[in-house]
Design a protein around this motif. Sequence first.
Motif, PDB file in Angstrom:
ATOM      1  N   LYS A 185       0.828  -1.208   0.000  1.00 43.22           N
ATOM      2  CA  LYS A 185       0.000   0.000   0.000  1.00 43.22           C
ATOM      3  C   LYS A 185       0.860   1.255   0.000  1.00 43.22           C
ATOM      4  O   LYS A 185       0.674   2.172  -0.815  1.00 43.22           O
ATOM      5  CB  LYS A 185      -0.929  -0.002   1.214  1.00 43.22           C
ATOM      6  N   TYR A 225       1.318  -5.487 -13.086  1.00 45.67           N
ATOM      7  CA  TYR A 225       1.231  -6.306 -11.874  1.00 45.67           C
ATOM      8  C   TYR A 225       1.390  -7.770 -12.288  1.00 45.67           C
ATOM      9  O   TYR A 225       1.213  -8.123 -13.466  1.00 45.67           O
ATOM     10  CB  TYR A 225      -0.104  -6.074 -11.146  1.00 45.67           C
ATOM     11  N   LEU A 282      -3.721  -9.334  -7.437  1.00 49.55           N
ATOM     12  CA  LEU A 282      -4.840  -8.403  -7.581  1.00 49.55           C
ATOM     13  C   LEU A 282      -4.807  -7.317  -6.522  1.00 49.55           C
ATOM     14  O   LEU A 282      -5.386  -6.242  -6.707  1.00 49.55           O
ATOM     15  CB  LEU A 282      -6.161  -9.178  -7.527  1.00 49.55           C
ATOM     16  N   GLU A 283      -4.112  -7.607  -5.413  1.00 52.18           N
ATOM     17  CA  GLU A 283      -3.965  -6.578  -4.378  1.00 52.18           C
ATOM     18  C   GLU A 283      -3.231  -5.367  -4.947  1.00 52.18           C
ATOM     19  O   GLU A 283      -3.641  -4.218  -4.739  1.00 52.18           O
ATOM     20  CB  GLU A 283      -3.200  -7.137  -3.179  1.00 52.18           C
ATOM     21  N   LYS A 342      -2.988  -4.557  -8.131  1.00 52.78           N
ATOM     22  CA  LYS A 342      -3.838  -3.930  -9.144  1.00 52.78           C
ATOM     23  C   LYS A 342      -4.859  -3.015  -8.484  1.00 52.78           C
ATOM     24  O   LYS A 342      -5.061  -1.865  -8.912  1.00 52.78           O
ATOM     25  CB  LYS A 342      -4.544  -5.002  -9.968  1.00 52.78           C
ATOM     26  N   ASP A 343      -5.498  -3.487  -7.421  1.00 51.91           N
ATOM     27  CA  ASP A 343      -6.508  -2.673  -6.738  1.00 51.91           C
ATOM     28  C   ASP A 343      -5.899  -1.419  -6.119  1.00 51.91           C
ATOM     29  O   ASP A 343      -6.513  -0.348  -6.103  1.00 51.91           O
ATOM     30  CB  ASP A 343      -7.211  -3.504  -5.657  1.00 51.91           C
ATOM     31  N   LEU A 344      -4.673  -1.549  -5.618  1.00 55.48           N
ATOM     32  CA  LEU A 344      -4.002  -0.385  -5.031  1.00 55.48           C
ATOM     33  C   LEU A 344      -3.681   0.656  -6.103  1.00 55.48           C
ATOM     34  O   LEU A 344      -3.791   1.869  -5.857  1.00 55.48           O
ATOM     35  CB  LEU A 344      -2.722  -0.818  -4.310  1.00 55.48           C
ATOM     36  N   TRP A 345      -3.294   0.208  -7.290  1.00 55.06           N
ATOM     37  CA  TRP A 345      -3.050   1.160  -8.379  1.00 55.06           C
ATOM     38  C   TRP A 345      -4.349   1.868  -8.768  1.00 55.06           C
ATOM     39  O   TRP A 345      -4.357   3.085  -9.019  1.00 55.06           O
ATOM     40  CB  TRP A 345      -2.449   0.451  -9.595  1.00 55.06           C
ATOM     41  N   LEU A 346      -5.429   1.119  -8.810  1.00 55.22           N
ATOM     42  CA  LEU A 346      -6.720   1.740  -9.110  1.00 55.22           C
ATOM     43  C   LEU A 346      -7.094   2.771  -8.049  1.00 55.22           C
ATOM     44  O   LEU A 346      -7.606   3.860  -8.354  1.00 55.22           O
ATOM     45  CB  LEU A 346      -7.820   0.665  -9.201  1.00 55.22           C
ATOM     46  N   SER A 347      -6.785   2.451  -6.785  1.00 55.69           N
ATOM     47  CA  SER A 347      -7.177   3.342  -5.689  1.00 55.69           C
ATOM     48  C   SER A 347      -6.421   4.663  -5.695  1.00 55.69           C
ATOM     49  O   SER A 347      -6.904   5.667  -5.168  1.00 55.69           O
ATOM     50  CB  SER A 347      -6.964   2.634  -4.341  1.00 55.69           C
ATOM     51  N   GLU A 355      -7.950   1.922 -15.604  1.00 56.14           N
ATOM     52  CA  GLU A 355      -7.910   0.486 -15.897  1.00 56.14           C
ATOM     53  C   GLU A 355      -7.076   0.176 -17.139  1.00 56.14           C
ATOM     54  O   GLU A 355      -6.335  -0.804 -17.169  1.00 56.14           O
ATOM     55  CB  GLU A 355      -9.331  -0.034 -16.094  1.00 56.14           C
TER      56      GLU A 355
END
Length: 961
Positions: free
Chosen positions: A115, A140, A153-154, A156-161, A166
């Motif tokens: 994070k 990722y 995917l953790e 990937k989700d952090l980059w999105l956040s 996308e």
Amino acid sequence: MAGEAQQWTGLKVRQTFLDFFEQRGHTVVSSSSVVPHNDPTLLFVNAGMAPFKSIFLGTVGQTDPLAKLKRAVDTQKCIRAGGKHNDLDDVGKDSYHHTFFEMLGNWSFGDYFKKEAIGWSWELLTKVYGLDPQRLYVTYFEGNPEMGLEPDLEAKDLWLSVGVTEDHILPGNMKDNFWEMGDQGPCGPCSEIHYDKIGDRNAAHLVNQDDPMVVEVWNNVFMQFDRQADKSLKQLPARHVDTGMGFERLVSALQNKDSNYATDIFTPLFNKTQEVTGARPYTDKYGKDDVDGIDTAYRVIADHIRLLSFAIADGAAPNNIGRGYVVRRVLRRGARYARKYFQVEIGSFFSKILPALVEQMGDQFPELRKKQDDIKEILDEEEIAFAVTLDRGERQFEKVSALAIKKNEKKLSGADVWRLYDTFGFPEDLTKLMAEERGLTIDEEEVAVAREKAREASKQIKTAVAQFPKLNVHQIAELENSLKIARPDSEPKYVKGDVKGHVQLIFTGSEFLDTSKDVSPNTPLGLILDKTNFYAESGGQVADTGRIIIDGVAEFKVLDVQEFGGYIVHNGFFEYGDFKAGDEVICEYDELRRQPIRNNHTGTHILNHSLREVLGDDINQKGSLVDQDKLRFDFSHKTQVTLPEIKKIEDLSNKYIQQNFKIYSRDVDLDLAREIEGVRAVFGETYPNPVRVVSIGVEVDELLANPKNAEWRKVSVEFCGGTHVDQTNLIKDLIIVEESGIAKGIRRIVAYTGDAAHQAQRDAQVFSEKLDRIDGLPYGPEKAAEIKAASVELDGLAISTITKEELRTKFAKIQKEVVDEQKKRQKAESKTALDTVQGHFKQDENKDVKFYVGQLPIGPNAKAVSDVMNHYKSKDKERSVYVFAGSKDEAVVHGVYVGTHLSSKGVTAEQWTAAVSQVIGGKTGGKEPSRQGQAADPAKLEEAVATAEKWLLEKMKELSI
């Protein structure tokens, strides 16, 4: 942003990175040496993580400053020009490859994880540096089901956040997005950040496709697994973050340049190169657009001066092995570019570019300023040595390449490529580069075969050295009287560079020949020339080695040179071709070998002078040896030279060296030369008339103008026919590494000068740091083992005698503290062991019990076990004890004493321990009624204790005790 590119100087980019993470709790760590002195697995530090490797592997010492780090930030010097990671062939050809580069990194050691790493990297790039988010793409790890690895995917989700869209987030495979230190050890998924230098488009399809306009700038590695020997993965007990951002690539992006080389990182080096060469300005052209090749040459020179300077500053002196050979290859490659494209003389080219690099990077990397003079000297020495053969090597290359083209061949033969290296010093990759310019290739397998063939021949030659021809008195007379061969002119040995001479005769050891044509290959021969620059062994100085050549026709490898009655015989073997009397040949001694010999010979004169100054007039030379590795000096003195005296001698010698005196020499009438006050000569030696006088700091004519001047005693003046440096500062340093007695009243000193002295100083510093680390270790087996190994290493260190004594004192203090602690703990553990057994017998329920079997609450202390057994053997003979010390996780020792209560009934220690050893393994020994041993299988400790008790109870029952 692009419009603000001018504000992001390289200096500001680097400092901004360090400041950003320091403000977030990171410790700023200085770059480690680019030479990994304590890591034999690496040729050079080639990645930012290398200095922190011990942390990731869990081997960092508890007192190592790194052990306390939780968060760190740095810029690490890296070299990729040899071994597994080698970018040398690509340098100059594209906009982003470098043999030397900086890696910016932020690090978490068991602290923050994905994070924070992802959030901070995005914040720094987009908010602080102001890069356009639409030009940034992230990857990722896509997972690997076969290895049981899920997609990350953790990440990937952090980059999105943090705001990455996308379509700018891409999955990557094991090759690109899973980082591993090696076949085993820490590893984990990584997440890269790529930058599109063009913009206003979707460049996702160009990520990781080797497009020069879409480049990786940052990589976040999330170390969370430990690769096992069976390839399985285990979760690490502590998760780490290892990031690396290419400094040169980042600056290129921030300055809105298509090329790393178009930034202010390289501009000062290009400007200096233009100033030195008078060439046209750099225009950042590539490939076919760089019509005259000048831009490519600019890039090569700028890249190579960076590698050369940092490598030499950190201790990688050029030589023919390992990292030293990489440095030599790079310098020769760069020298050839400078000569070919800038038409400059080779000999001091790189050292003229050096000041610009020091000015640019000396504040961030102070070792450049500190070592600037050393770097200059080494660069010049290497260039001068290569310049000697560069012209001839290029001519030979033109011959063999033209012949290959004429025969419609597409490659150079391996034998020719090897000969260009072996004879002219052209590294294989330099010949490859030159071949490519002609549309030719080289066959590396053929080169390897030629190299191995030469090595095998060299081994055979070395065994035949004793067979080298020697002239006897009759053969000398034959040369002089029958053959009318004049004695050669050997004065060129005092001048640097090649010399041309003519073959007089070829000597087989039994006869003189006019030609070598009919001589069998690998036959040891002697060449007699009319003129030579080779030094024949004499006056304690070893002979030169080298080659005698007719370019492209024949080569004679000289392995030894001897003088007999004024005739000089060059001993060796023909590599190829043959000579005949009258042939004009080129005499080429090995300058890189001669140079340290010169250092050591002038150093010997200075040492001789210092010895007399410190020890008195009774000091007389009794012998000497001067070779490329060391100097050895024997002298008359009745007592051992004390350490304070050695220090005075060493200090006085170095003071002399640092005054940078010029060395003067001249042939002088022997009787006149003897009149010079304080002149040094070897007692009993026969000197020629005239004799060569060597004076350090005062011209010989000045000495002769007033030979009885008492001031001359303060000057080093000797009769000597050897080779010497031009000025004393070339010697750099002199350190005494040995002082000993070799006969009654005769002492010997061995000393190093130049690079050998500096290497010895580095070795001493590394060992001193090792002692500091050992000193800080907590008491235990690791510390004891380290001390034992350090003791052996210290004995074998070839370092300054003074420094070695200081290290011995330091070591002895650490060792004594450990011994004292061992004694203290030994005593405490012996008491604990005995108290445990005695406490057992003192309990009310055990007052009538005659035996004790149990595990003692101490480590595997054999002495404590022995103390327990000895107590009962001498003071309580009736009772029996069987004790175990240690634990199932480390080691176990055990011992038994069979008291009279049992031994009188036939119970023996050997029987009892045999039953226990069947369980716990290992051997036992001792004399009845006691026995002691060490377990081979400590894991079975509890079973062994139970077995010992069970066996005794059954035995007692059997014997009705």
